[in-house]
Design an enzyme around this catalytic site. Structure first.
Site, PDB file in Angstrom:
ATOM      1  CE1 TYR A  71      39.148  46.992  49.886  1.00 30.80           C
ATOM      2  CE2 TYR A  71      38.828  49.520  49.914  1.00 30.80           C
ATOM      3  CZ  TYR A  71      38.986  48.325  49.259  1.00 30.80           C
ATOM      4  OH  TYR A  71      39.204  48.354  47.823  1.00 30.80           O
ATOM      5  CE1 TYR A 131      42.349  48.716  44.978  1.00 31.45           C
ATOM      6  CE2 TYR A 131      42.704  50.868  44.342  1.00 31.45           C
ATOM      7  CZ  TYR A 131      42.053  49.939  44.853  1.00 31.45           C
ATOM      8  OH  TYR A 131      40.451  50.087  45.206  1.00 31.45           O
ATOM      9  CE  LYS A 180      42.899  57.307  44.895  1.00 30.49           C
ATOM     10  NZ  LYS A 180      41.777  57.365  45.994  1.00 30.49           N
TER      11      LYS A 180
END
Length: 427
Positions: free
Chosen positions: A15, A143, A277
């Site tokens: 990003y 998301y 994660k």
């Protein structure tokens, strides 16, 4: 050319504008809750390195397991072969996840686990005689990752992937669940958001394979905590229309919300769950997609019978032992006391922000702390204050937030909270 100059000339960060790269720190080492920069500065990793480093950096139990496995079997293909690390991890996962989830598909990353879940749902529907059911329904402000199909169920307007409208699949989007966690639950379905789900499935259920969303906590979509009853009742609606219920627990899994999973807040279980994660305690990339016998049977008992997915690094032994070691630490039960203590301390120490100009809300859930501003905040400005604060925080959109490692001491949490208050004053 210095290492940082090389980085900014050639390495593309997430990003960022590769032509005009933003500020970057060079990290030399990390241990516990702390990151050491190349100039010797030490700062707290208040982000748990994008929410995955539950037990801190370089936890000896996890690194020891990886070292031991490296000397025996770093990797072998999972096609036609198996190994003890994959089997042992599977046993641990079955012991801690919802009872109905009995089949485990190992993946490379969280985003890939979402891709796998969506492929499972489509192939299941095909096996049930509904080849037209290839779309998905989800909620606004969600998301689910950066890979191609996962992007299609991220918010197309306010999310990070709006540029790809017209390229990714067009899905069905519901309003964000309107009732926040802790609010009274209204029985009127027009008020609680469930009427929109019912109406969408009534009109389009013939083309929808699954309903995918993050349970209780929407992460990157705005750090919003919503009422669990939304999901309890969504389960029955999905069943009525033959739509699979998929929970993306990549960010919410393994104690982050104060309970073991977001699903732990519910009275129902999903058909498919995505985990990633923190699965390995943040030490190596890994994820899994789990499902129930109904979905697995629906895929396995219909042509072609085989599930059409198989990553090269599926069930990587190094990742499997790291995950088992992390789950052993979670099984010890200390995370419950840790997250309860962190939540209480953040509630007390972030409370002053409620009186700051520009602050819209302050939210705490488990080891998640959020100061929501009424305007977009600058991550670059926050970056410039990192060394002064002694805390690495990376705000996004309107949110100054932390997901600290569970091992943080009271002093470290105080330092994180002070940093967040400082950013709320200047951003």
């Amino acid at each position: 050319m210095t290492p940082l100059e090389f980085d900014q000339t050639h390495l593309w960060h997430p990003y960022t504008n590769v032509v005009k790269p933003g500020p970057t720190f060079v990290v030399k080492e990390a241990e516990g809750a702390w990151i050491t920069l190349d100039d010797g500065s030490r700062v707290i990793d208040a982000m748990s390195s994008w929410w995955c480093m539950l037990h801190g950096h370089r936890h000896p139990k996890i690194t020891g397991a990886i070292h031991d496995q490296l000397d025996r079997l770093p990797h072998v293909m999972f096609g036609g072969l198996t190994h003890d690390p994959a089997i042992e991890l599977g046993k641990r996962l079955l012991a801690m996840t919802p009872d109905s989830l009995t089949k485990i598909f190992y993946c490379d990353s969280g985003s890939v686990s979402v891709e796998v879940a969506m492929k499972m749902a489509v192939q299941y529907q095909h096996g049930q005689g509904f080849p037209g059911r290839s779309k998905f329904v989800t909620t606004r402000s969600g998301y689910h990752g950066d890979t191609w199909k996962a992007m299609s169920v991220c918010d197309p307007d306010t999310g990070m992937h709006h540029l790809f409208q017209g390229a990714v699949s067009v899905q069905h989007f519901l309003p964000q669940p309107p009732i926040a966690l802790g609010q009274d639950w209204p029985r009127d379905s027009a008020l609680n958001g469930l009427a929109a789900l019912e109406e969408t499935l009534r009109a389009h259920g013939h083309e929808i394979a699954g309903f995918i969303l993050e349970p209780v906590v929407q992460g990157t979509g705005g750090m919003y905590f919503y009422h669990p009853e939304y999901l309890n009742q969504a389960r029955a609606i999905c069943d009525r229309y033959g739509v699979l219920l998929i929970f993306d627990e990549i960010a919410t899994g393994f104690g982050r919300t104060g309970k073991l999973f977001g699903t732990s807040y519910l009275d129902v279980e999903p058909d498919i769950i995505c985990l990633g994660k923190a699965l390995t305690g943040g030490h190596i990339s890994f994820a899994t997609t789990m499902t129930n016998d109904r979905v697995a049977g629906g895929i396995g008992n219909a042509e072609p019978g085989i599930f059409m997915h198989g990553p090269t690094y599926m069930a990587n032994p190094l990742a499997c032992v790291a995950a088992s070691a992390s789950l052993d630490l979670i099984a010890s039960g200390n995370w419950q006391d840790q997250t309860k203590r962190i939540a209480a301390q953040m509630e007390a120490e972030l409370a002053p922000a409620r009186g700051y100009d520009g602050v819209r809300d302050v939210r705490i859930l488990g080891a998640i702390g959020v100061i929501e501003m009424d305007h977009v905040v600058s991550a670059d400005t926050a970056h410039g204050l990192v060394k002064e604060m002694g805390v690495y925080l990376r705000p996004f959109a309107k949110n100054i937030y932390t997901m600290p490692p569970f091992i943080c001491t009271e002093d470290e949490i105080s330092k994180i909270c002070a940093g967040m208050l400082r950013l709320a004053e200047v951003l």
